[in-house]
Enzyme design. Sequence first.
Site, PDB file in Angstrom:
ATOM      1  CG  ASP A   1      -4.482  -1.118 -15.575  1.00 52.75           C
ATOM      2  OD1 ASP A   1      -4.856  -2.272 -15.288  1.00 52.75           O
ATOM      3  OD2 ASP A   1      -3.316  -0.718 -15.353  1.00 52.75           O
TER       4      ASP A   1
ATOM      5  CG  MET B   1      -5.806  -3.502 -12.095  1.00 53.43           C
ATOM      6  SD  MET B   1      -6.096  -5.073 -12.939  1.00 53.43           S
ATOM      7  CE  MET B   1      -6.836  -6.044 -11.627  1.00 53.43           C
ATOM      8  CG  HIS B   2      -2.390  -5.530  -8.629  1.00 55.10           C
ATOM      9  ND1 HIS B   2      -3.352  -6.507  -8.537  1.00 55.10           N
ATOM     10  CD2 HIS B   2      -1.840  -5.651  -9.864  1.00 55.10           C
ATOM     11  CE1 HIS B   2      -3.368  -7.203  -9.661  1.00 55.10           C
ATOM     12  NE2 HIS B   2      -2.478  -6.711 -10.487  1.00 55.10           N
TER      13      HIS B   2
END
Length: 496
Positions: free
Chosen positions: A233, A77-78
Site C-alpha cells: 500500500d 502489507m505483512h
Amino acid sequence: MYLGLDLGTSGIKGVVIDDKGTVLAQESASLTVSSPQPTWSEQDPLSWWQACVEVIAQLQDRLDLGKLKAVGLSGQMHGATLLNKQGEVLRPCILWNDGRSQAQCDALMAECPELMTRSGNLAMPGFTAPKIRWVQDNEPDIFAQLAYVLLPKDYLMYRLTGLMTTDCSDAAGTLWLNPETRQWDDILLAATGLTQSNMPTVHEGSDLIGHLSPSVAEELGLPLLPIVAGGGDNAAGAVGMGITSPGQGFISLGTSGVYFSVSESHKANPQNTVHAFCHALPHRWHQMGVTLSAANSLAWLAKLLDKSVPELLDALEDSDMLRTNVLFLPYISGERTPHNDPFANGQFVGLTNNTTTEAMTLAVLEGVAFSLLDCQNALHSAGSSVEALSLIGGGARSALWRQIIANVLNKILVYRDGGDVGPGLGAARLALLGEQQSQGQDLEALIAQHCTMPEILEEHHPEESTQDYYQEKYALYQSLYQATKGLNLRLSQLTL
C-alpha cells in the site's frame, strides 16, 4: 482505462483512471477486523473477495469496464494468509497490526543472527515471518497443512488469476525477502520452516504477470484483462503521488500512519526501527517509519463517543480550540516506530471535570502528529531527509490536522489532488505502466510521463508561533511512554 484495486484494512477501494491519469471513478466496500484476544487482529480473506466483487459491480454501474486495458493491485502489507495444497484458506489472516508474536520475534533474532543483515529489518510482530512462527508454535495442525503463504493483495491476485505471485515492495515486509537482490532468501525462509516452494513468484510492481481467469472474467463481467503484480500500500501510494525519486517523501494518514522516503539504494537501519523496503518500481528503495494507529485513533474516539469522525472534526473547528492540556498516546494497537512494543497502550492524560470532547479530539490529532515526529526523527537518524512532504490517506482530508502535523514536524506539507485516493491510484498507474511497457515503450520514460505529482491543492507551512507549545508537549509525550511502559505489560497480563 485502467483499474486499481486497493485492499485496505477497513475496506477495498477501486479506482479507474484514463490514459492521461485522470481519475474517472472510485468506489469502495467496507471490511471488518476481528480481535478475538488482546493484541490479536485478524480478517477473513473470503470477505476480501466478496468486497472486491462488490466494488467492481459498483464501478460497472458508473463506467463501461469493457474499455479497461489492465488491472493493478495494492494492499495492506505483512498479513499472513495461509493456504493448503488446494488453495483453500486455513485460518483467518493475521494482520499487520497483530501483536501476538513478540516471543517469536525474539526467537528468530536469537536463532538467525543473519536476519537483520539479510532482510535489512528488525523482527517485529507486525511482519509476516514471526506470524508463521507463531502458527508453527501454537497451531501445529494448521502449520502441518500449510502449502502457501500469500500477502493480502496477493490472495486477491490468486482469486483473480489463479496465479501465486507477489511484488518486491510487498514481499520486503515479510522478513523473507532480501531487498538487495529483490528475491526470496533461502536462509530467512528456513528460519520459519519454509522453502521457496511455499512462496509466490516475486515480480517488479509494473510487471504483467498474467490475465484474469476466464471463469472470474465471466463472473465479474470483464474482459480477459492483463494484470500487473502491483505493490504494497505505501509503495503504491508513492507511485500514485509521484514519489519515485530519491529525496522525495510523503506522509500517509490511513488506518496506520506512515512516514515514507525514497532512496537510490537499500539503506537498512533496523536498530532505529526504520523499515527499509523495495519500492514498487525497479531500481528504487524506500525507508519508512510507521505508527500503528493514525486515523484509526480518531475513528476509535468517534466510535467511543457514538459520533462520526466528521462530527468530531467539525465540532473542534467550530470551537476554535488550538491548544489543550490533554495529552494522548495513540498506541491503541501497540506501536512500531520507535518503540517496537506490541504491549504499548493508548492513554489520555490531563482529563478533568472540565475536559470537553473537543479537547480530547485535539489531543488525538496532536498525539498522532507526535508519533509521526518520532518517525521523522528515526528516519533522520538513518540518514534520510525530506524537505517537503506530500500527504495521502483519508485523514489527509482534514485541513486542521494537516496544519497541526506541519507545525509539529516543522516541515512544509503539500496536500495534492488525489491525496485521498492514495494506493488505489498508484495501483492503476502501475497497470498503465505495465500495459504500455508491454507495447514496447521504455519503462523509465513511462514513469517520467505518468508518475507525476498531482496538482497542489494546499500548502501548509509551519507556524513559528506554535513551536514552543509543541516542543514542550512533545517532550511530555515522550516521557509519558517511558514512565508507563512497565504498567502496559502488567496490564496486558492481567487476568480478566
